[in-house]
Design an enzyme around this catalytic site. Structure first.
Site, PDB file in Angstrom:
ATOM      1  N   LYS A 217     -49.790  -7.507  -0.076  1.00  0.00           N
ATOM      2  CA  LYS A 217     -50.852  -6.720  -0.708  1.00  0.00           C
ATOM      3  C   LYS A 217     -51.463  -7.550  -1.826  1.00  0.00           C
ATOM      4  CE  LYS A 217     -51.786  -2.371  -3.133  1.00  0.00           C
ATOM      5  NZ  LYS A 217     -51.207  -1.135  -3.685  1.00  0.00           N
ATOM      6  N   LYS A 240     -53.751  -5.787 -11.860  1.00  0.00           N
ATOM      7  CA  LYS A 240     -52.485  -5.769 -11.139  1.00  0.00           C
ATOM      8  C   LYS A 240     -52.050  -7.159 -10.667  1.00  0.00           C
ATOM      9  CE  LYS A 240     -53.183  -1.010  -9.633  1.00  0.00           C
ATOM     10  NZ  LYS A 240     -52.938  -0.009  -8.553  1.00  0.00           N
ATOM     11  N   GLU A 256     -43.281 -13.382   1.352  1.00  0.00           N
ATOM     12  CA  GLU A 256     -43.145 -11.964   1.030  1.00  0.00           C
ATOM     13  C   GLU A 256     -42.761 -11.155   2.274  1.00  0.00           C
ATOM     14  OE1 GLU A 256     -43.156 -10.291  -1.657  1.00  0.00           O
ATOM     15  OE2 GLU A 256     -44.290 -11.326  -3.214  1.00  0.00           O
ATOM     16  N   LYS A 271     -52.901  -6.057   3.342  1.00  0.00           N
ATOM     17  CA  LYS A 271     -53.922  -5.267   2.657  1.00  0.00           C
ATOM     18  C   LYS A 271     -54.580  -6.107   1.572  1.00  0.00           C
ATOM     19  CE  LYS A 271     -54.426  -0.966  -0.014  1.00  0.00           C
ATOM     20  NZ  LYS A 271     -53.738   0.129  -0.717  1.00  0.00           N
ATOM     21  N   SER A 297     -60.672   1.036   1.156  1.00  0.00           N
ATOM     22  CA  SER A 297     -61.808   1.873   0.784  1.00  0.00           C
ATOM     23  C   SER A 297     -63.091   1.083   0.572  1.00  0.00           C
ATOM     24  CB  SER A 297     -61.471   2.661  -0.482  1.00  0.00           C
ATOM     25  OG  SER A 297     -61.139   1.773  -1.554  1.00  0.00           O
ATOM     26  N   TYR A 336     -60.247   4.709   7.324  1.00  0.00           N
ATOM     27  CA  TYR A 336     -60.929   5.983   7.085  1.00  0.00           C
ATOM     28  C   TYR A 336     -61.905   6.298   8.214  1.00  0.00           C
ATOM     29  CZ  TYR A 336     -58.909   4.930   2.578  1.00  0.00           C
ATOM     30  OH  TYR A 336     -58.004   4.614   1.583  1.00  0.00           O
TER      31      TYR A 336
END
Length: 349
Positions: A217, A240, A256, A271, A297, A336
């Site tokens: 991510k 982040k 990872e 992601k 999104s 979505y």
């Protein structure tokens, strides 16, 4: 003169019958366009196919009853009260979408720096899981342990705490599993969280609850509309990048993913999606694990907004983007667009 397999070949001067323009016919043995000449031919040789089996549909849930509230930065996406989430679950079943993912819009009064509401067995996610499972027990449900302040971990003096966060994530995972969640999908990128969650689930008897790790991510600008949808955009301070991956790194993603697989992840995720197709390909080629990708999104919003403005054919762009994930190696896609894509696939089928 034309060159065929390295040898000079004379061009035939006679025009093809029925052509609008008189032109020499190339002396070609290999004509790739033959396999593209008709829809039936393209279907026969298509290398990658998108089906409804590839789709996971993210839903946003909000407190209330018979409530639907649009998300301004995600045209066509709504926050749903639990009863309305059940109705969308019914739609998913009818469209043969195998799994939905649930994300809560937590009321400000319930938010704290410890993510305490996520430990409440009657929180929005747990209510939604129980209500949906009661009506549609065969529909898969994915839950993401969450905090209430926008960051993915506990904070002390501006620093994200790793081990303390993992302890809370385990408790959150147990609450969600007890409610009936099928897949725990930790998105926090804390070190060691997959192993700790797996140990906690197994010790509590949830041996069959799966873990889909957000294994790679990235710290990304493409998450903005999601933060609007769950109400964390205004509460998030700082960024982040101390725990999510640097967008310039690729080898690190493999490390990872390898760690999460070793700790017990059943499935792994990359992601965002479209800016990281190379990561999807490398992960799938290296580990041959069930590999998922999240069309986040911001990706959704770009296509939806461009379509609304008449700048692109939105339906074609939607399907092309989803097929691109399959071509890159993804076994499934969180998107979505899931219901719209499923409707189109149903019509074509």
């Amino acid at each position: 003169m034309a060159i065929k397999f390295g040898r000079p070949v004379e061009l035939r001067d006679a025009p093809r019958r029925g052509t609008a323009l008189a032109a020499p016919t190339l002396d070609l043995v290999v004509r790739p366009r033959r396999n593209r000449k008709a829809e039936w031919a393209r279907r026969l040789v298509r290398e990658n196919v998108l089906t409804t089996d590839d789709l996971i549909w993210p839903l946003f849930v909000v407190d209330g009853h018979n409530k639907r509230a649009g998300v301004a930065s995600m045209p066509g996406v709504e926050r749903l009260s639990v009863d309305q989430a059940v109705r969308e679950a019914e739609r998913a079943v009818k469209l043969n979408i195998p799994c939905i993912a649930l994300f809560p819009y937590t009321e400000p009064s319930l938010r704290d720096e410890h993510g305490s509401e996520a430990l409440n067995s009657d929180n929005l996610v747990c209510q939604s899981v129980r209500a949906i499972k009661k009506e549609f027990p065969g529909l898969g449900l994915l839950c993401d342990p969450f905090t209430s302040h926008g960051h993915d971990g506990l904070i002390e003096d501006g620093r994200i705490l790793n081990d303390e966060t993992v302890a809370v994530l385990v408790r959150q995972a147990l609450v969600q599993a007890e409610a009936g969640c099928d897949i725990i999908a930790p998105s926090d990128m804390m070190d060691g969280r997959v192993g700790a969650i797996r140990e906690g689930l197994d010790a509590a008897g949830f041996l069959d609850v799966q873990i889909m790790s957000y294994a790679a991510k990235y710290a990304s600008a493409f998450y903005g509309p999601f933060r609007d949808a769950i109400g964390s955009a205004k509460t998030l301070t700082g960024d982040k990048r101390t725990y999510q991956m640097d967008s310039g790194n690729s080898d690190e993603a493999l490390r990872e993913v390898e760690l999460d697989i070793a700790e017990g992840a059943d499935m792994v995720m990359v992601k965002p999606g479209m800016p990281y197709l190379d990561i999807v390909r490398r992960v799938k080629d290296t580990f041959a694990m069930p590999t998922f990708v999240y069309q986040v999104s911001g990706e959704y919003a770009m296509i939806a907004a461009a379509s609304a403005n008449g700048w692109i054919d939105g339906e074609r762009a939607m399907m092309e983007s989803l097929l691109g994930f399959k071509r890159a190696g993804a076994d499934g896609i969180l998107t979505y667009f899931a219901p719209q894509a499923a409707e189109k696939l149903k019509m074509e089928g």
